[in-house]
Scaffold this active site. Structure first.
Site, PDB file in Angstrom:
ATOM      1  N   GLY A 143      -9.873   9.384   7.557  1.00 26.43           N
ATOM      2  CA  GLY A 143      -8.471   9.547   7.150  1.00 26.43           C
ATOM      3  C   GLY A 143      -7.911  10.783   7.821  1.00 26.43           C
ATOM      4  N   GLY A 351       4.786  16.420 -25.390  1.00 30.48           N
ATOM      5  CA  GLY A 351       3.699  16.391 -26.378  1.00 30.48           C
ATOM      6  C   GLY A 351       2.944  15.070 -26.289  1.00 30.48           C
ATOM      7  N   GLU A 375      -0.285  10.727   4.001  1.00 28.45           N
ATOM      8  CA  GLU A 375       0.301  11.297   5.227  1.00 28.45           C
ATOM      9  C   GLU A 375      -0.146  12.737   5.454  1.00 28.45           C
ATOM     10  OE1 GLU A 375       4.126  10.103   6.524  1.00 28.45           O
ATOM     11  OE2 GLU A 375       4.220   8.456   5.098  1.00 28.45           O
ATOM     12  N   THR A 377      -3.340  15.357   3.665  1.00 28.96           N
ATOM     13  CA  THR A 377      -3.577  16.063   2.391  1.00 28.96           C
ATOM     14  C   THR A 377      -2.991  17.484   2.454  1.00 28.96           C
ATOM     15  OG1 THR A 377      -5.659  16.936   3.237  1.00 28.96           O
ATOM     16  CG2 THR A 377      -5.767  14.834   2.045  1.00 28.96           C
ATOM     17  N   SER A 378      -2.947  18.134   1.285  1.00 28.15           N
ATOM     18  CA  SER A 378      -2.475  19.529   1.250  1.00 28.15           C
ATOM     19  C   SER A 378      -3.324  20.416   2.148  1.00 28.15           C
ATOM     20  CB  SER A 378      -2.523  20.067  -0.185  1.00 28.15           C
ATOM     21  OG  SER A 378      -1.494  19.481  -0.940  1.00 28.15           O
TER      22      SER A 378
HETATM   23  C1  LIG Z   1      -1.753   5.156  -2.078  1.00 33.08           C
HETATM   24  C2  LIG Z   1      -2.093   5.472  -0.652  1.00 33.08           C
HETATM   25  C3  LIG Z   1      -1.287   5.008   0.366  1.00 33.08           C
HETATM   26  C4  LIG Z   1      -1.618   5.254   1.710  1.00 33.08           C
HETATM   27  N1  LIG Z   1      -0.862   4.696   2.708  1.00 33.08           N
HETATM   28  C5  LIG Z   1      -1.310   4.777   3.998  1.00 33.08           C
HETATM   29  C6  LIG Z   1      -0.645   4.048   5.050  1.00 33.08           C
HETATM   30  O1  LIG Z   1       0.367   3.378   4.813  1.00 33.08           O
HETATM   31  N2  LIG Z   1      -1.176   4.107   6.301  1.00 33.08           N
HETATM   32  C7  LIG Z   1      -2.285   4.841   6.606  1.00 33.08           C
HETATM   33  O2  LIG Z   1      -2.711   4.845   7.750  1.00 33.08           O
HETATM   34  N3  LIG Z   1      -2.914   5.561   5.626  1.00 33.08           N
HETATM   35  C8  LIG Z   1      -2.462   5.540   4.341  1.00 33.08           C
HETATM   36  N4  LIG Z   1      -3.126   6.226   3.340  1.00 33.08           N
HETATM   37  C9  LIG Z   1      -4.276   7.030   3.692  1.00 33.08           C
HETATM   38  C10 LIG Z   1      -4.041   8.527   3.541  1.00 33.08           C
HETATM   39  O3  LIG Z   1      -3.179   8.992   4.550  1.00 33.08           O
HETATM   40  C11 LIG Z   1      -5.417   9.206   3.551  1.00 33.08           C
HETATM   41  O4  LIG Z   1      -6.057   8.852   2.349  1.00 33.08           O
HETATM   42  C12 LIG Z   1      -5.333  10.705   3.684  1.00 33.08           C
HETATM   43  O5  LIG Z   1      -4.846  11.059   4.953  1.00 33.08           O
HETATM   44  C13 LIG Z   1      -6.674  11.383   3.447  1.00 33.08           C
HETATM   45  O6  LIG Z   1      -7.699  10.767   4.162  1.00 33.08           O
HETATM   46  P1  LIG Z   1      -9.069  10.355   3.421  1.00 33.08           P
HETATM   47  O7  LIG Z   1      -8.684   9.566   2.213  1.00 33.08           O
HETATM   48  O8  LIG Z   1      -9.942   9.704   4.400  1.00 33.08           O
HETATM   49  O9  LIG Z   1      -9.690  11.700   2.925  1.00 33.08           O
HETATM   50  P2  LIG Z   1     -10.697  12.628   3.792  1.00 33.08           P
HETATM   51  O10 LIG Z   1     -10.130  12.853   5.141  1.00 33.08           O
HETATM   52  O11 LIG Z   1     -12.055  12.082   3.673  1.00 33.08           O
HETATM   53  O12 LIG Z   1     -10.593  13.977   2.963  1.00 33.08           O
HETATM   54  C14 LIG Z   1     -11.351  14.226   1.765  1.00 33.08           C
HETATM   55  C15 LIG Z   1     -11.095  15.672   1.358  1.00 33.08           C
HETATM   56  O13 LIG Z   1     -11.558  16.554   2.403  1.00 33.08           O
HETATM   57  C16 LIG Z   1     -10.493  17.385   2.823  1.00 33.08           C
HETATM   58  N5  LIG Z   1     -10.600  17.659   4.254  1.00 33.08           N
HETATM   59  C17 LIG Z   1     -10.772  16.767   5.269  1.00 33.08           C
HETATM   60  N6  LIG Z   1     -10.768  17.388   6.448  1.00 33.08           N
HETATM   61  C18 LIG Z   1     -10.570  18.706   6.201  1.00 33.08           C
HETATM   62  C19 LIG Z   1     -10.446  19.871   7.003  1.00 33.08           C
HETATM   63  N7  LIG Z   1     -10.511  19.807   8.336  1.00 33.08           N
HETATM   64  N8  LIG Z   1     -10.245  21.060   6.394  1.00 33.08           N
HETATM   65  C20 LIG Z   1     -10.165  21.130   5.047  1.00 33.08           C
HETATM   66  N9  LIG Z   1     -10.267  20.072   4.220  1.00 33.08           N
HETATM   67  C21 LIG Z   1     -10.462  18.876   4.795  1.00 33.08           C
HETATM   68  C22 LIG Z   1      -9.228  16.607   2.490  1.00 33.08           C
HETATM   69  O14 LIG Z   1      -8.099  17.448   2.415  1.00 33.08           O
HETATM   70  C23 LIG Z   1      -9.602  15.986   1.172  1.00 33.08           C
HETATM   71  O15 LIG Z   1      -9.432  16.916   0.140  1.00 33.08           O
HETATM   72  C24 LIG Z   1      -2.764   6.025   2.012  1.00 33.08           C
HETATM   73  C25 LIG Z   1      -3.553   6.530   0.966  1.00 33.08           C
HETATM   74  C26 LIG Z   1      -3.254   6.249  -0.344  1.00 33.08           C
HETATM   75  C27 LIG Z   1      -4.145   6.773  -1.429  1.00 33.08           C
END
Ligand SMILES: Cc1cc2nc3c(=O)[nH]c(=O)nc-3n(C[C@H](O)[C@H](O)[C@H](O)COP(=O)(O)OP(=O)(O)OC[C@H]3O[C@@H](n4cnc5c(N)ncnc54)[C@H](O)[C@@H]3O)c2cc1C
Length: 391
Positions: A143, A351, A375, A377-378
């Site tokens: 992701g 509440g 799009e 993560t934080s």
């Molecule tokens: C409801 C929903 C809708 C979505 N819609 C779309 C969509 O339309 N199209 C699409 O392509 N994707 C979509 N996504 C995917 C979304 O963009 C990803 O879930 C997101 O970018 C995080 O990727 P991941 O879930 O693989 O988490 P990971 O990348 O596995 O991250 C896991 C944790 O590790 C942290 N982390 C990872 N790398 C680092 C780093 N270098 N430094 C510090 N911390 C890090 C992350 O911040 C997170 O806390 C959607 C997700 C959800 C839940």
């Protein structure tokens, strides 16, 4: 004169907004109040994509606010679009998320990078809601680290052949077209990624898993699988190997969408909390007379206002053709984090009623959390901001 919420959320916002933006806000708010708010709880409860809302948004020209009239758009700008996301998100987070995925993630790459034929084929359909769109970058194994794509596309004569799985794709179940990132040259890493458009019904392309989620339940999220899926050579978007660059550019605008969505949800929670604080009585007076509750509401209103300034500023910069790598990430980081905080306080102010489904507070909180993840993560926003600071 005492300032009311109605005053604070329609401030002129200086140079950022024009009369046209205010008029668009009024129009969207009116539509959202009539058509979206009444079914927000139902679409969440039944995890139902409100297709009829999209058809109505299409008729009102609200799916193409930022696109030129020659493609069926309204010929307005990104601020108008961000305001629409905000107002729709204020009414229903799920509808706001699907709206943003359709208008920004799915439509924008065709508009920015598509051939004339692709623009002719897709833009009118997407902007009129004849078709729903989705955009697929994320995969089961990746992701944040989007360059580690496993989906492949290889050229065979006049066709590209796609193999792989995309995961967590917004609108995937209802989409008539999907934009897909795939590796065309594994050896080049992110420089070997290209993007393609694939129509629903193409052999070897199907929806494989529909997710059950904490929030945003009316916005479908599903996996898309490609098994020797043949698509015409012309379905490549832009040049071979441009996919990653295009994705970053798409996400730069998309982050302002998610910031606007987070802002809208936070404003919805603030409205609900303020109304409740004036009505609910404890110890013989409305709970809004207690200083703790006043302090919560003061913090919430201040955070929402600050988020709005960041969102409008970033959208204003985009409208003035400036890079928004820093400002888009700052807006997304701040707005999504305050949105969760504001929604949490909204539950607290309600509440016990905040914890049950009869009131929207719990839904706001569940929906808001997604904005800290989707799009980018934080943590990824902090990384991008730090990079812009030269770190
Ligand atoms: C409801 C929903 C809708 C979505 N819609 C779309 C969509 O339309 N199209 C699409 O392509 N994707 C979509 N996504 C995917 C979304 O963009 C990803 O879930 C997101 O970018 C995080 O990727 P991941 O879930 O693989 O988490 P990971 O990348 O596995 O991250 C896991 C944790 O590790 C942290 N982390 C990872 N790398 C680092 C780093 N270098 N430094 C510090 N911390 C890090 C992350 O911040 C997170 O806390 C959607 C997700 C959800 C839940």
């Amino acid at each position: 004169m005492t300032s009311t919420l109605a005053d604070t959320d329609v401030l002129p916002y200086g140079e950022f907004l024009t009369e046209e933006h205010h008029a668009i806000r009024e129009m969207v708010r009116d539509f959202a109040t009539r058509e979206i708010v009444p079914k927000a709880a139902e679409v969440d409860r039944n995890a139902r994509f409100p297709i009829e809302t999209f058809k109505a948004l299409g008729k009102l020209d609200l799916l193409g606010l930022q696109y030129p009239t020659e493609y069926g758009g309204a010929g307005s700008d990104y601020r108008a679009y961000a305001i629409a996301v905000e107002e729709i998100g204020r009414a229903c987070g799920s509808t706001g998320l699907s709206y943003a995925a359709h208008c920004s993630l799915a439509t924008n790459p065709i508009y920015l990078f598509g051939t004339d034929e692709q623009k002719k084929k897709y833009l009118h359909k997407l902007i009129s809601a004849e078709w729903i769109g989705c955009w697929a970058l994320t995969e089961p194994g990746t992701g944040s680290d989007a360059a580690a794509q496993k989906t492949t596309a290889r050229l065979e004569g006049d066709h590209w052949v796609l193999n792989g799985t995309k995961q967590f794709i917004t609108n995937a179940t209802d989409a008539d077209m999907a934009i897909i990132m795939a590796m065309t040259d594994q050896s080049k890493g992110k420089k070997g990624i290209s993007s393609f458009v694939v129509d629903k019904g193409t052999k070897g392309f199907y929806v494989s898993k529909v997710e059950k989620k904490l929030g945003m339940r009316g916005s479908p999220t599903a996996s898309l699988t490609f098994e020797d899926c043949h698509i015409p050579k012309e379905n490549l978007i832009g040049q071979v190997s441009d996919g990653y660059k295009q994705a970053l550019q798409t996400l730069e605008g998309g982050r302002i969408s998610i910031a606007a969505l987070a802002l809208g949800i936070a404003q919805g929670a603030l409205d609900a909390a303020l109304t409740y604080a004036k009505q609910r009585e404890a110890f013989g007076q409305p709970i809004g007379k207690f200083q703790f509750i006043q302090g919560y509401l003061a913090d919430m209103a201040t955070q929402v206002h600050a988020a709005r300034l960041l969102v409008y500023h970033a959208a204003w910069m985009k409208d003035h053709h400036k890079r928004v790598t820093l400002e888009g990430s700052q807006a997304k980081l701040f707005a999504s984090e305050i949105s969760s905080k504001v929604c949490n306080l909204c539950v607290q102010i309600h509440g016990g009623y905040g914890y049950i489904e009869d009131f929207p507070a719990e839904r706001f909180l569940r929906d808001a959390k997604l904005c800290e993840i989707g799009e980018g993560t934080s943590e990824i926003q902090k990384l991008l901001i730090a990079r812009q600071l030269g770190l």
